[in-house]
Design an enzyme around this catalytic site. Sequence first.
Site, mmCIF file in Angstrom:
data_model
loop_
_atom_site.group_PDB
_atom_site.id
_atom_site.type_symbol
_atom_site.label_atom_id
_atom_site.label_comp_id
_atom_site.label_asym_id
_atom_site.label_seq_id
_atom_site.Cartn_x
_atom_site.Cartn_y
_atom_site.Cartn_z
ATOM 1 N N ASN A 1 0.833 -1.201 0.000
ATOM 2 C CA ASN A 1 0.000 0.000 0.000
ATOM 3 C C ASN A 1 0.878 1.264 0.000
ATOM 4 O OD1 ASN A 1 -2.407 1.223 -0.256
ATOM 5 N ND2 ASN A 1 -2.993 1.105 1.902
ATOM 6 N N LEU B 1 3.077 9.411 -17.336
ATOM 7 C CA LEU B 1 4.483 9.268 -16.925
ATOM 8 C C LEU B 1 4.800 7.825 -16.552
ATOM 9 C CD1 LEU B 1 4.459 12.445 -14.742
ATOM 10 C CD2 LEU B 1 6.265 12.060 -16.389
ATOM 11 N N THR C 1 4.315 -2.331 -20.331
ATOM 12 C CA THR C 1 3.973 -1.091 -19.609
ATOM 13 C C THR C 1 4.049 0.122 -20.526
ATOM 14 O OG1 THR C 1 4.703 -1.970 -17.499
ATOM 15 C CG2 THR C 1 4.683 0.420 -17.700
ATOM 16 N N TYR D 1 14.667 -0.247 -23.781
ATOM 17 C CA TYR D 1 13.916 0.889 -23.199
ATOM 18 C C TYR D 1 13.632 1.936 -24.270
ATOM 19 C CZ TYR D 1 13.279 5.384 -20.758
ATOM 20 O OH TYR D 1 12.810 6.615 -20.346
HETATM 21 N N1 LIG Z 1 14.117 10.758 -15.089
HETATM 22 C C1 LIG Z 1 14.571 11.082 -16.293
HETATM 23 O O1 LIG Z 1 15.731 11.481 -16.458
HETATM 24 C C2 LIG Z 1 13.674 10.969 -17.508
HETATM 25 C C3 LIG Z 1 14.141 11.497 -18.730
HETATM 26 C C4 LIG Z 1 13.338 11.390 -19.845
HETATM 27 C C5 LIG Z 1 12.092 10.810 -19.750
HETATM 28 N N2 LIG Z 1 11.656 10.304 -18.580
HETATM 29 C C6 LIG Z 1 10.322 9.694 -18.540
HETATM 30 O O2 LIG Z 1 9.566 10.330 -17.518
HETATM 31 C C7 LIG Z 1 8.649 9.405 -16.946
HETATM 32 C C8 LIG Z 1 8.818 9.377 -15.434
HETATM 33 O O3 LIG Z 1 10.138 8.975 -15.125
HETATM 34 P P1 LIG Z 1 10.746 9.064 -13.656
HETATM 35 O O4 LIG Z 1 12.160 9.431 -13.793
HETATM 36 O O5 LIG Z 1 9.861 9.842 -12.777
HETATM 37 O O6 LIG Z 1 10.731 7.520 -13.269
HETATM 38 P P2 LIG Z 1 10.096 6.738 -12.048
HETATM 39 O O7 LIG Z 1 10.505 5.315 -12.195
HETATM 40 O O8 LIG Z 1 10.411 7.434 -10.784
HETATM 41 O O9 LIG Z 1 8.542 6.876 -12.358
HETATM 42 C C9 LIG Z 1 7.821 5.985 -13.178
HETATM 43 C C10 LIG Z 1 6.579 5.573 -12.435
HETATM 44 O O10 LIG Z 1 5.792 4.692 -13.248
HETATM 45 C C11 LIG Z 1 5.195 3.743 -12.391
HETATM 46 N N3 LIG Z 1 4.807 2.541 -13.133
HETATM 47 C C12 LIG Z 1 5.638 1.577 -13.628
HETATM 48 N N4 LIG Z 1 4.909 0.595 -14.184
HETATM 49 C C13 LIG Z 1 3.602 0.945 -14.051
HETATM 50 C C14 LIG Z 1 2.382 0.342 -14.424
HETATM 51 N N5 LIG Z 1 2.365 -0.845 -15.042
HETATM 52 N N6 LIG Z 1 1.227 0.978 -14.125
HETATM 53 C C15 LIG Z 1 1.244 2.174 -13.483
HETATM 54 N N7 LIG Z 1 2.368 2.803 -13.097
HETATM 55 C C16 LIG Z 1 3.532 2.205 -13.382
HETATM 56 C C17 LIG Z 1 6.270 3.436 -11.363
HETATM 57 O O11 LIG Z 1 5.695 2.882 -10.200
HETATM 58 C C18 LIG Z 1 6.904 4.796 -11.147
HETATM 59 O O12 LIG Z 1 6.361 5.475 -10.061
HETATM 60 C C19 LIG Z 1 8.908 8.064 -17.638
HETATM 61 O O13 LIG Z 1 7.970 7.901 -18.668
HETATM 62 C C20 LIG Z 1 10.312 8.211 -18.209
HETATM 63 O O14 LIG Z 1 10.492 7.406 -19.335
HETATM 64 C C21 LIG Z 1 12.423 10.366 -17.447
#
Ligand SMILES: NC(=O)c1ccc[n+]([C@@H]2O[C@H](COP(=O)([O-])OP(=O)(O)OC[C@H]3O[C@@H](n4cnc5c(N)ncnc54)[C@H](O)[C@@H]3O)[C@@H](O)[C@H]2O)c1
Length: 331
Positions: free
Chosen positions: A37, A80, A99, A148
């Site tokens: 949770n 996201l 996903t 990825y």
């Molecule tokens: N952090 C970076 O540098 C960066 C750069 C470019 C793009 N992004 C993109 O930004 C977005 C967020 O990235 P972040 O860095 O916050 O990563 P993060 O891993 O902290 O966040 C991703 C979230 O998605 C959730 N998630 C995963 N599988 C899931 C599912 N099946 N159903 C629902 N939720 C699910 C996870 O629990 C997590 O909280 C992503 O799409 C990532 O590709 C991130």
Amino acid sequence: MNVLITGSEGFIGSHLAEALVRKGHNVKALVLYNSFNSWGWLEQIDKNILKNIEVITGDVRDEYLIRKIIKKRIDVVINLAALIGIPYSYRASKSYLDTNVYGLLNILNACKDFGIKKIIHTSTSEVYGTPKIIPITESHPVSGQSPYAASKIAADQLALSYEKSFNLPVTVLRPFNTFGPRQSARAIIPTIITQILRSNTLKLGSLFPTRDLTYVEDTVAGFINSINNKKNIGEIINIGSGFEISIKKLSEIISKLMNKKIIIKSHKERIRPKNSEVKRLLASTKKAKKIINWKPKYSGKKGFEHGLKKTIHWFSKKENLKFYKTNIFND
Ligand SMILES: NC(=O)c1ccc[n+]([C@@H]2O[C@H](COP(=O)([O-])OP(=O)(O)OC[C@H]3O[C@@H](n4cnc5c(N)ncnc54)[C@H](O)[C@@H]3O)[C@@H](O)[C@H]2O)c1
């Protein structure tokens, strides 16, 4: 606006949820269902903000559940939710497609059926692969150098195809590497900071790739500027700082800011396969300025170091580090 954020408990999502509530939006936060949770980073945000967020547990892979959530008074969906680690995508590529691609498909179909006003899908600069031209504009060709990146290319194309095929008001926001408090310890800046806190020797992967590192506040502002905008429909928009730095130089700057002399070592098990490593990333943000009136506040070396100081400060607090397993190296 009634805004649904998927991946809301993650690094960028939790900052975005906070910022949207502060701007007066009604935020519904989809959190990946888990048996603990746990609401992830949402549990660490200001309690007065959290009480204004409607948290829903679920999974973007569940078509029925996603339809049910999106059916209920949502104006904007910000996607996201994703699996984001590159090394883990070498081992578990199917889960990335499930996903990042099929999860998005469920969101797009529900948005189409329930007349959602705006869908902001999150891409990544990794889709460009090692660039042919610098700085990278949105018309630069894409090249999936990791599962990825390939899953994100597929997702971006799927999102844009729904705009072309069904007039769905989709925009694709393409952040370059984002950093700041609450980022995963697998990412480069938290890795460097937490290793320096523990020891004088840094164990990293390849030291020579360069990245355009964007402070999370700027990335969040990119999302906010994308909501009430019609010019961005059907468009891809880069979000980056426009400042390029190598991993080696980055380590040196962080060690200087942390007042610690370090030895930097490149470790074989952390090095990505040669053709998978993206060698350079540097954003052109001209389109973001023109279309969503966005430019980075944390720009240039000075802006970057300002963001770094805030990040170091956050990671140096024991109460924040308790959420990380910084002594374990895994993908
Ligand atoms: N952090 C970076 O540098 C960066 C750069 C470019 C793009 N992004 C993109 O930004 C977005 C967020 O990235 P972040 O860095 O916050 O990563 P993060 O891993 O902290 O966040 C991703 C979230 O998605 C959730 N998630 C995963 N599988 C899931 C599912 N099946 N159903 C629902 N939720 C699910 C996870 O629990 C997590 O909280 C992503 O799409 C990532 O590709 C991130």
